[in-house]
Structure formats: structure tokens, C-alpha cells
Design an enzyme around this catalytic site. Structure first.
Site, PDB file in Angstrom:
ATOM      1  N   ALA A  67       0.851  -1.195   0.000  1.00 44.09           N
ATOM      2  CA  ALA A  67       0.000   0.000   0.000  1.00 44.09           C
ATOM      3  C   ALA A  67       0.886   1.243   0.000  1.00 44.09           C
ATOM      4  O   ALA A  67       2.037   1.189   0.445  1.00 44.09           O
ATOM      5  CB  ALA A  67      -0.878  -0.012   1.249  1.00 44.09           C
ATOM      6  N   GLU A 133       4.397  -5.134   7.494  1.00 47.01           N
ATOM      7  CA  GLU A 133       3.504  -4.125   8.068  1.00 47.01           C
ATOM      8  C   GLU A 133       3.815  -3.788   9.527  1.00 47.01           C
ATOM      9  O   GLU A 133       3.627  -2.654   9.959  1.00 47.01           O
ATOM     10  CB  GLU A 133       2.036  -4.582   7.955  1.00 47.01           C
ATOM     11  CG  GLU A 133       1.427  -4.389   6.572  1.00 47.01           C
ATOM     12  CD  GLU A 133       1.579  -5.609   5.687  1.00 47.01           C
ATOM     13  OE1 GLU A 133       2.494  -6.436   5.935  1.00 47.01           O
ATOM     14  OE2 GLU A 133       0.791  -5.739   4.735  1.00 47.01           O
TER      15      GLU A 133
HETATM   16  N1  CO8 Z   1       4.501   3.396  -0.545  1.00 45.07           N
HETATM   17  C1  CO8 Z   1       4.886   4.587  -1.032  1.00 45.07           C
HETATM   18  N2  CO8 Z   1       6.048   4.771  -1.680  1.00 45.07           N
HETATM   19  C2  CO8 Z   1       6.869   3.708  -1.820  1.00 45.07           C
HETATM   20  C3  CO8 Z   1       6.542   2.441  -1.315  1.00 45.07           C
HETATM   21  C4  CO8 Z   1       5.280   2.299  -0.654  1.00 45.07           C
HETATM   22  N3  CO8 Z   1       4.849   1.124  -0.191  1.00 45.07           N
HETATM   23  N4  CO8 Z   1       7.535   1.602  -1.604  1.00 45.07           N
HETATM   24  C5  CO8 Z   1       8.468   2.306  -2.260  1.00 45.07           C
HETATM   25  N5  CO8 Z   1       8.075   3.590  -2.384  1.00 45.07           N
HETATM   26  C6  CO8 Z   1       8.784   4.701  -3.022  1.00 45.07           C
HETATM   27  C7  CO8 Z   1       9.889   5.235  -2.121  1.00 45.07           C
HETATM   28  O1  CO8 Z   1       9.369   6.138  -1.171  1.00 45.07           O
HETATM   29  C8  CO8 Z   1      10.799   5.882  -3.142  1.00 45.07           C
HETATM   30  O2  CO8 Z   1      10.255   7.137  -3.491  1.00 45.07           O
HETATM   31  P1  CO8 Z   1      11.234   8.395  -3.775  1.00 45.07           P
HETATM   32  O3  CO8 Z   1      12.064   7.995  -4.945  1.00 45.07           O
HETATM   33  O4  CO8 Z   1      10.261   9.492  -4.070  1.00 45.07           O
HETATM   34  O5  CO8 Z   1      12.033   8.590  -2.513  1.00 45.07           O
HETATM   35  C9  CO8 Z   1      10.666   4.967  -4.359  1.00 45.07           C
HETATM   36  O6  CO8 Z   1       9.475   4.217  -4.176  1.00 45.07           O
HETATM   37  C10 CO8 Z   1      11.796   3.973  -4.469  1.00 45.07           C
HETATM   38  O7  CO8 Z   1      11.912   3.326  -3.221  1.00 45.07           O
HETATM   39  P2  CO8 Z   1      13.341   2.989  -2.574  1.00 45.07           P
HETATM   40  O8  CO8 Z   1      14.310   4.085  -2.846  1.00 45.07           O
HETATM   41  O9  CO8 Z   1      13.079   2.620  -1.155  1.00 45.07           O
HETATM   42  O10 CO8 Z   1      13.743   1.722  -3.466  1.00 45.07           O
HETATM   43  P3  CO8 Z   1      14.623   0.471  -3.079  1.00 45.07           P
HETATM   44  O11 CO8 Z   1      14.778  -0.320  -4.328  1.00 45.07           O
HETATM   45  O12 CO8 Z   1      15.859   0.883  -2.347  1.00 45.07           O
HETATM   46  O13 CO8 Z   1      13.727  -0.355  -2.013  1.00 45.07           O
HETATM   47  C11 CO8 Z   1      11.689  -1.397  -1.227  1.00 45.07           C
HETATM   48  C12 CO8 Z   1      12.542  -0.956  -2.449  1.00 45.07           C
HETATM   49  C13 CO8 Z   1      12.434  -2.494  -0.457  1.00 45.07           C
HETATM   50  C14 CO8 Z   1      10.411  -1.954  -1.812  1.00 45.07           C
HETATM   51  C15 CO8 Z   1      11.442  -0.198  -0.283  1.00 45.07           C
HETATM   52  O14 CO8 Z   1      10.982   0.893  -1.049  1.00 45.07           O
HETATM   53  C16 CO8 Z   1      10.417  -0.480   0.783  1.00 45.07           C
HETATM   54  O15 CO8 Z   1      10.744  -1.070   1.808  1.00 45.07           O
HETATM   55  N6  CO8 Z   1       9.140  -0.057   0.554  1.00 45.07           N
HETATM   56  C17 CO8 Z   1       8.091  -0.219   1.537  1.00 45.07           C
HETATM   57  C18 CO8 Z   1       7.620  -1.652   1.601  1.00 45.07           C
HETATM   58  C19 CO8 Z   1       6.511  -1.800   2.646  1.00 45.07           C
HETATM   59  O16 CO8 Z   1       6.699  -1.549   3.826  1.00 45.07           O
HETATM   60  N7  CO8 Z   1       5.337  -2.274   2.187  1.00 45.07           N
HETATM   61  C20 CO8 Z   1       4.195  -2.475   3.046  1.00 45.07           C
HETATM   62  C21 CO8 Z   1       3.313  -1.264   3.013  1.00 45.07           C
HETATM   63  S1  CO8 Z   1       1.983  -1.416   4.149  1.00 45.07           S
HETATM   64  C22 CO8 Z   1       0.819  -2.345   3.354  1.00 45.07           C
HETATM   65  O17 CO8 Z   1       1.012  -2.781   2.252  1.00 45.07           O
HETATM   66  C23 CO8 Z   1      -0.466  -2.581   4.120  1.00 45.07           C
HETATM   67  C24 CO8 Z   1      -1.516  -3.290   3.306  1.00 45.07           C
HETATM   68  C25 CO8 Z   1      -2.848  -3.355   4.065  1.00 45.07           C
HETATM   69  C26 CO8 Z   1      -3.457  -1.991   4.190  1.00 45.07           C
HETATM   70  C27 CO8 Z   1      -4.841  -2.024   4.840  1.00 45.07           C
HETATM   71  C28 CO8 Z   1      -5.293  -0.570   5.267  1.00 45.07           C
HETATM   72  C29 CO8 Z   1      -6.591  -0.529   6.064  1.00 45.07           C
END
Ligand code: CO8
Length: 259
Positions: A67, A133
Site C-alpha cells: 500500500a 507491516e
Molecule cells: N509506498 C509509497 N512509496 C513507496 C513504497 C510504498 N509502499 N515503496 C516504495 N516507495 C517509493 C519510495 O518512497 C521511493 O520514493 P522516492 O524515490 O520518491 O524517494 C521509491 O518508491 C523507491 O523506493 P526505494 O528508494 O526505497 O527503493 P529500493 O529499491 O531501495 O527499495 C523497497 C525498495 C524495499 C520496496 C522499499 O521501497 C520499501 O521497503 N518499501 C516499503 C515496503 C513496505 O513496507 N510495504 C508495506 C506497506 S503497508 C501495506 O502494504 C499494508 C496493506 C494493508 C493496508 C490495509 C489498510 C486498512
């Protein structure tokens, strides 16, 4: 076909290919993207030419990184009660078409949960599955706590949920999280092969079999047997059943009806 902001959608012989296309955000699933995915499934559901939907991520690095965390940050408790991502994934699980997740790169949080909602998961060594999460102070809330344990068992699900560990495609296949593990270069070929094997079957039988497995899984065994029995009775009422059995007896390939 509709123009999408965050997806590309293509149709090839019986298969709708849905590609999440926000590689700059690692294909994070913001509200716009979820709305568009919902629209693709509505279209697929009403299109008799579509018998399978494949979901993949653009850019090579990510299937979907979950998300959109900015939008989660802005959401309050009432906002977390709406059907949202969980409702969409249940709709995907209930879709009458076969669904296949083609996973290369990150499938995290809601991205992993999206793959879990599909009928079949094909993944590469480079796939990275995880439910991180708890790092954000929330829990997997798009079916992850339920579907993961049904797919890999409670012990492994608890380990993944509580530690937030990330596993690659090979490990995911070992624990049964993915159905097929393949080389990166063969991902699409493998998905096409799986889809074409299914597309050779009678369309109504495919739909009924999917329904019986999914719906039977969530109820007691006696009710599940009745779901199977009633689904079978529907299958026996179809032209496909006559054709399938006759084709065997006549030693030829069955030619099934379109839906
Ligand atoms: N949301 C928003 N932006 C994101 C997300 C995300 N989930 N993942 C990556 N991005 C963005 C980063 O902020 C970054 O943006 P910017 O270039 O503007 O700084 C860009 O994508 C590239 O990201 P990274 O530089 O971090 O790229 P890497 O290749 O180094 O890393 C990862 C990739 C490992 C995927 C890393 O970005 C990461 O850890 N992302 C978050 C993963 C995460 O925690 N996912 C779980 C989210 S919570 C969820 O899914 C809940 C679902 C249920 C919801 C129910 C609600 C009621």
C-alpha cells in the site's frame, strides 16, 4: 480499452495482462491504482473472451511494494474500516476468471497480499515476498493474516508476519507460498504455459472448480462437500460435460463451448 494512469492492460488469446506501472514508486498501490485494478476486474468479469487475468509489475524491480505508505500515514481508524484493499482482493479471489500472479522483484505488504489472493503464483529467484507491516505499526490488513496461513500453514505465517522477514522465490516455492518457481527469463513463458493448460479445459468447469476450492475452504467439511456436489450438478447440466465425455470416448480432442 480504457486508458489507465497506473496500469497497462493488454488482451491476448483469452488472457488479460494487467501490469502495475508505477516503477518509480516500486509499483506501490495507491488509491488510484487500486481503483484502476478494480476497473480491470470489472471489465474482465463481463468479457466472455477473457478466461484468465495475469497480474505483474513493470520495471523489473517490483511486483508491488504494498500500500502507498504516504496514504496510510494520512488514514485514520475509520478509514481503515472501509472495504478498500481487503475488499478488492476478496473480489479478485471471487473472480470467475482464473487469476495468476507473475512475481519478479518485491511483493511486499499489500503486494504480497495481492499475489496471495490470486489462484496461482509464479515467481522468479529475484522475487521477494514479505509482510513488513508490523514495521509500520500496523498489521497485514488486505487478507494477509488469513490467506498466508491458509496457504503455508499457521506456523510459517506467524513467522513471516511477526518477523517481517523477506523470502526469495525459491524459498517461497519450498514453503508452498508460490505454485511455480522459474528463471527470470522464462517467467512469461511459464505463465503462458500455465494459462494455456487451463484454457484448454471447459470454461464452466474451470469456474466451478475454482469456486468449490475457494468457497469450500472456508466452511466445515460437510458444507464444503455440498458445495462440491452442487457445483458438480451444475457441471453435469452443461454441453461441455457431454462434449468432454464424448470426445474421450471418440478418442479426439474436446471442443468446449465459449462462455
Ligand atoms: N509506498 C509509497 N512509496 C513507496 C513504497 C510504498 N509502499 N515503496 C516504495 N516507495 C517509493 C519510495 O518512497 C521511493 O520514493 P522516492 O524515490 O520518491 O524517494 C521509491 O518508491 C523507491 O523506493 P526505494 O528508494 O526505497 O527503493 P529500493 O529499491 O531501495 O527499495 C523497497 C525498495 C524495499 C520496496 C522499499 O521501497 C520499501 O521497503 N518499501 C516499503 C515496503 C513496505 O513496507 N510495504 C508495506 C506497506 S503497508 C501495506 O502494504 C499494508 C496493506 C494493508 C493496508 C490495509 C489498510 C486498512
Amino acid at each position: 480499452m480504457v486508458d489507465y494512469m497506473n496500469l497497462t492492460v493488454e488482451k491476448t488469446a483469452g488472457v488479460m495482462w494487467l501490469t502495475i506501472n508505477r516503477p518509480e514508486a516500486r509499483n506501490a498501490l495507491d488509491a488510484q491504482t487500486l481503483t484502476e485494478i478494480n476497473q480491470v476486474f470489472l471489465d474482465a468479469e463481463s468479457d466472455n473472451d477473457v478466461r484468465a487475468v495475469v497480474i505483474q509489475g513493470a520495471g523489473g524491480k517490483s511486483f508491488a511494494a504494498g500500500a502507498d505508505i504516504q496514504q496510510l500515514h494520512e488514514r485514520n481508524a475509520l478509514g481503515a474500516l472501509i472495504p478498500g484493499m481487503q475488499g478488492l482482493y476478496t473480489q479478485i479471489e471471487n473472480c470467475s476468471k482464473v487469476t495468476i500472479a507473475a512475481v519478479n522483484g518485491y511483493a511486499l505488504g499489500g503486494g504480497c497480499e495481492l499475489a496471495l489472493a490470486c489462484d496461482i503464483r509464479v515467481a522468479t529467484k529475484n522475487a521477494k515476498f514479505g509482510l513488513p507491516e508490523l514495521n509500520l505499526g500496523i498489521i497485514p490488513g488486505a487478507g494477509g493474516t488469513q490467506r498466508l496461513s491458509r496457504i503455508v500453514g499457521k506456523g510459517r505465517a506467524l513467522d513471516m508476519v511477526l518477523t517481517g522477514k523477506i523470502i526469495d522465490g525459491e524459498e517461497a516455492e519450498r514453503i508452498g507460498l508460490v505454485t511455480y518457481f522459474t528463471e527470470e527469463a522464462s517467467l512469461i513463458e511459464k505463465v503462458e504455459k500455465v494459462a494455456s493448460d487451463i484454457l484448454k479445459k471447459g470454461p464452466v468447469a474451470v469456474q466451478l472448480a475454482k469456486l468449490a476450492v475457494h468457497k469450500g475452504y472456508d466452511v466445515d467439511s460437510s458444507t464444503a462437500m455440498w458445495i462440491e456436489k452442487l457445483s458438480q450438478a451444475v457441471a453435469f447440466s452443461t454441453e461441455d460435460k457431454n462434449e468432454g465425455t464424448l470426445a474421450f470416448l471418440e478418442k479426439r480432442e474436446a471442443v468446449f463451448m465459449k462462455r
